[in-house]
Write a protein that holds these residues in place. Structure first.
Motif, PDB file in Angstrom:
ATOM      1  N   ILE A 180      -6.586   8.708  -1.774  1.00 36.20           N
ATOM      2  CA  ILE A 180      -6.693   8.054  -0.468  1.00 36.20           C
ATOM      3  C   ILE A 180      -7.800   7.005  -0.477  1.00 36.20           C
ATOM      4  O   ILE A 180      -7.659   5.922   0.103  1.00 36.20           O
ATOM      5  N   GLY A 181      -8.895   7.297  -1.174  1.00 38.57           N
ATOM      6  CA  GLY A 181      -9.963   6.309  -1.310  1.00 38.57           C
ATOM      7  C   GLY A 181      -9.490   5.068  -2.048  1.00 38.57           C
ATOM      8  O   GLY A 181      -9.800   3.931  -1.652  1.00 38.57           O
ATOM      9  N   ALA A 182      -8.735   5.276  -3.124  1.00 45.70           N
ATOM     10  CA  ALA A 182      -8.218   4.149  -3.901  1.00 45.70           C
ATOM     11  C   ALA A 182      -7.255   3.306  -3.084  1.00 45.70           C
ATOM     12  O   ALA A 182      -7.282   2.064  -3.140  1.00 45.70           O
ATOM     13  N   LEU A 183      -6.395   3.961  -2.297  1.00 51.03           N
ATOM     14  CA  LEU A 183      -5.461   3.224  -1.446  1.00 51.03           C
ATOM     15  C   LEU A 183      -6.197   2.429  -0.367  1.00 51.03           C
ATOM     16  O   LEU A 183      -5.792   1.307  -0.024  1.00 51.03           O
ATOM     17  N   PHE A 193       3.907   9.012  -0.248  1.00 52.35           N
ATOM     18  CA  PHE A 193       4.425   8.310   0.931  1.00 52.35           C
ATOM     19  C   PHE A 193       3.573   8.641   2.152  1.00 52.35           C
ATOM     20  O   PHE A 193       3.223   7.754   2.947  1.00 52.35           O
ATOM     21  N   LEU A 194       3.244   9.909   2.298  1.00 50.07           N
ATOM     22  CA  LEU A 194       2.431  10.353   3.431  1.00 50.07           C
ATOM     23  C   LEU A 194       1.058   9.685   3.417  1.00 50.07           C
ATOM     24  O   LEU A 194       0.615   9.133   4.433  1.00 50.07           O
ATOM     25  N   ALA A 195       0.382   9.723   2.271  1.00 48.57           N
ATOM     26  CA  ALA A 195      -0.952   9.139   2.161  1.00 48.57           C
ATOM     27  C   ALA A 195      -0.907   7.622   2.287  1.00 48.57           C
ATOM     28  O   ALA A 195      -1.716   7.012   3.008  1.00 48.57           O
ATOM     29  N   GLY A 196       0.052   6.992   1.597  1.00 51.78           N
ATOM     30  CA  GLY A 196       0.159   5.539   1.660  1.00 51.78           C
ATOM     31  C   GLY A 196       0.474   5.041   3.053  1.00 51.78           C
ATOM     32  O   GLY A 196      -0.100   4.055   3.518  1.00 51.78           O
ATOM     33  N   GLY A 197       1.383   5.733   3.751  1.00 53.05           N
ATOM     34  CA  GLY A 197       1.723   5.324   5.110  1.00 53.05           C
ATOM     35  C   GLY A 197       0.570   5.494   6.074  1.00 53.05           C
ATOM     36  O   GLY A 197       0.340   4.655   6.949  1.00 53.05           O
ATOM     37  N   ALA A 198      -0.188   6.581   5.922  1.00 53.13           N
ATOM     38  CA  ALA A 198      -1.333   6.822   6.801  1.00 53.13           C
ATOM     39  C   ALA A 198      -2.399   5.751   6.615  1.00 53.13           C
ATOM     40  O   ALA A 198      -2.978   5.242   7.586  1.00 53.13           O
ATOM     41  N   VAL A 199      -2.671   5.394   5.357  1.00 50.70           N
ATOM     42  CA  VAL A 199      -3.670   4.358   5.065  1.00 50.70           C
ATOM     43  C   VAL A 199      -3.177   2.991   5.533  1.00 50.70           C
ATOM     44  O   VAL A 199      -3.929   2.213   6.125  1.00 50.70           O
ATOM     45  N   THR A 207       0.827  -1.213   0.000  1.00 51.83           N
ATOM     46  CA  THR A 207       0.000   0.000   0.000  1.00 51.83           C
ATOM     47  C   THR A 207       0.858   1.259   0.000  1.00 51.83           C
ATOM     48  O   THR A 207       0.547   2.241  -0.680  1.00 51.83           O
ATOM     49  N   ILE A 208       1.949   1.227   0.756  1.00 53.56           N
ATOM     50  CA  ILE A 208       2.858   2.381   0.765  1.00 53.56           C
ATOM     51  C   ILE A 208       3.476   2.590  -0.614  1.00 53.56           C
ATOM     52  O   ILE A 208       3.516   3.716  -1.132  1.00 53.56           O
ATOM     53  N   PHE A 209       3.931   1.511  -1.233  1.00 51.42           N
ATOM     54  CA  PHE A 209       4.499   1.633  -2.574  1.00 51.42           C
ATOM     55  C   PHE A 209       3.449   2.069  -3.587  1.00 51.42           C
ATOM     56  O   PHE A 209       3.743   2.836  -4.515  1.00 51.42           O
ATOM     57  N   ALA A 210       2.214   1.580  -3.410  1.00 45.68           N
ATOM     58  CA  ALA A 210       1.137   2.007  -4.301  1.00 45.68           C
ATOM     59  C   ALA A 210       0.915   3.509  -4.192  1.00 45.68           C
ATOM     60  O   ALA A 210       0.678   4.197  -5.196  1.00 45.68           O
ATOM     61  N   GLY A 211       0.998   4.033  -2.970  1.00 49.12           N
ATOM     62  CA  GLY A 211       0.865   5.473  -2.775  1.00 49.12           C
ATOM     63  C   GLY A 211       1.973   6.249  -3.443  1.00 49.12           C
ATOM     64  O   GLY A 211       1.735   7.269  -4.113  1.00 49.12           O
ATOM     65  N   ILE A 212       3.199   5.757  -3.298  1.00 43.89           N
ATOM     66  CA  ILE A 212       4.346   6.458  -3.871  1.00 43.89           C
ATOM     67  C   ILE A 212       4.282   6.470  -5.397  1.00 43.89           C
ATOM     68  O   ILE A 212       4.453   7.514  -6.036  1.00 43.89           O
TER      69      ILE A 212
END
Length: 330
Positions: A310-313, A121-127, A102-107
């Motif tokens: 963020i919804g997609a993640l 990174f911020l959004a992926g890590g939070a999710v 998920t983190i890599f998907a965000g990045i």
């Protein structure tokens, strides 16, 4: 001693204001069931003018940085190595892989949504890890720019809202997918962003589901420290100019130290409970301070594509965890 007194006088008013906002947020959470983190940041935004007021600006800045680091470090009292054994290696691997993916998907999807990799990174890590707490910890080492606080506030608000929606919908989804109490606990703990919402969703199904969900969620929290370490290392090595973030932030060392002590059972339960409450109070105060540093006008400019990201993640994480549960339960 004189310098310490001067320091306290400088940060006292702003820190007190952030603390009062945090207390109001906790009151709303305790009496009306509202998410405390969301309330803290929303209540803080109207006081944005205090972040530029000389008498309070230093204290608000202190709350959003130093108090945050104390809160994240103290999260270690809730975690121990025993979590790995209790969850089981297969499902622990499912959760770990889902978090990293998920983190890599965000990045790597950030450019698709018109954002840079730091925001990804911020959004992926939070999710992936623990919602607002992870967002605050990750933001501590990300490169700073004029929209850093706005991006952080946006992620905290959006992830907390998504977590609240998930708290309502995911128990229904787990039942619809035919999950047993153990599978449902793993699914809820592995997908819902904030600890409070995980507890609410899990125990709404059954006590056993709630226990498993909380355990899995705490396992995700253990991944915060290595993610912060690796992220700080990456951004340190890629920094082109200015001050580089420390290779291993002090609050990460504190987190690891408390995890070790807790794993060795050297922290008495009453002390652990007290430090856990202090951690939550610190994080709530830090979130309130972040809200107090955020401009509504700037927040509006973030855009709907970031919400979609963020919804997609969130959907991506839920799909991965559900697939892993059914794969290893077959």
């Amino acid at each position: 001693m004189l310098r310490m007194t001067d320091k306290l006088r400088a940060i006292g008013p702003g820190l007190l204001m952030a603390g009062l906002v945090a207390m109001a947020a906790q009151f709303l959470s305790d009496h009306y069931g509202a998410p405390a983190m969301l309330m803290a940041i929303l209540l803080g935004i109207p006081f944005q003018f205090l972040s530029t007021e000389p008498r309070t600006s230093a204290g608000i800045q202190f709350a959003s940085r130093m108090v945050l680091r104390i809160g994240v470090a103290l999260l270690g009292v809730r975690v121990s190595i025993d979590l790995f054994a209790n969850i089981g290696p297969a499902f622990a691997a499912v959760i770990a892989v889902s978090v990293v993916a998920t983190i890599f998907a965000g990045i790597f999807s950030a450019s698709v949504f018109g954002r840079d990799r730091a925001f990804g990174f911020l959004a992926g890590g939070a999710v992936a890890i623990c919602g607002a707490s992870a967002a605050l910890a990750i933001a501590a080492f990300l490169p700073k720019h004029d929209k850093s606080e706005t991006d952080l506030t946006f992620v905290v608000v959006t992830v907390t809202v998504a977590s609240t929606i998930a708290m309502i919908l995911y128990p229904i989804l787990a039942t619809a997918m035919g999950m047993d109490v153990n599978q449902a606990g793993i699914f809820l703990g592995g997908t819902i962003h904030d600890v409070a919402q995980v507890v609410g969703a899990g125990f709404s199904m059954s006590d056993e589901t709630g226990d498993v969900a909380t355990l899995v969620k705490l396992f995700r929290v253990t991944m915060l420290a290595p993610v912060v370490f690796i992220g700080a290392l990456f951004f340190r090595s890629s920094a082109q100019h200015g001050v580089r973030p420390p290779l291993l932030p002090g609050f990460v060392l504190g987190f690891f130290a408390l995890v070790l002590l807790n794993s060795l059972h050297d922290i008495p339960p009453i002390v652990g409970d007290g430090l856990g409450q202090i951690s939550r109070a610190c994080l709530l105060t830090a979130v309130a301070a972040v809200g107090m540093k955020t401009s509504v006008q700037e927040l509006r400019k973030v855009g709907g594509t970031s919400v979609a990201m963020i919804g997609a993640l969130t959907v991506f994480l839920a799909a991965l965890v559900a697939a892993g549960i059914f794969l290893f339960s077959a």
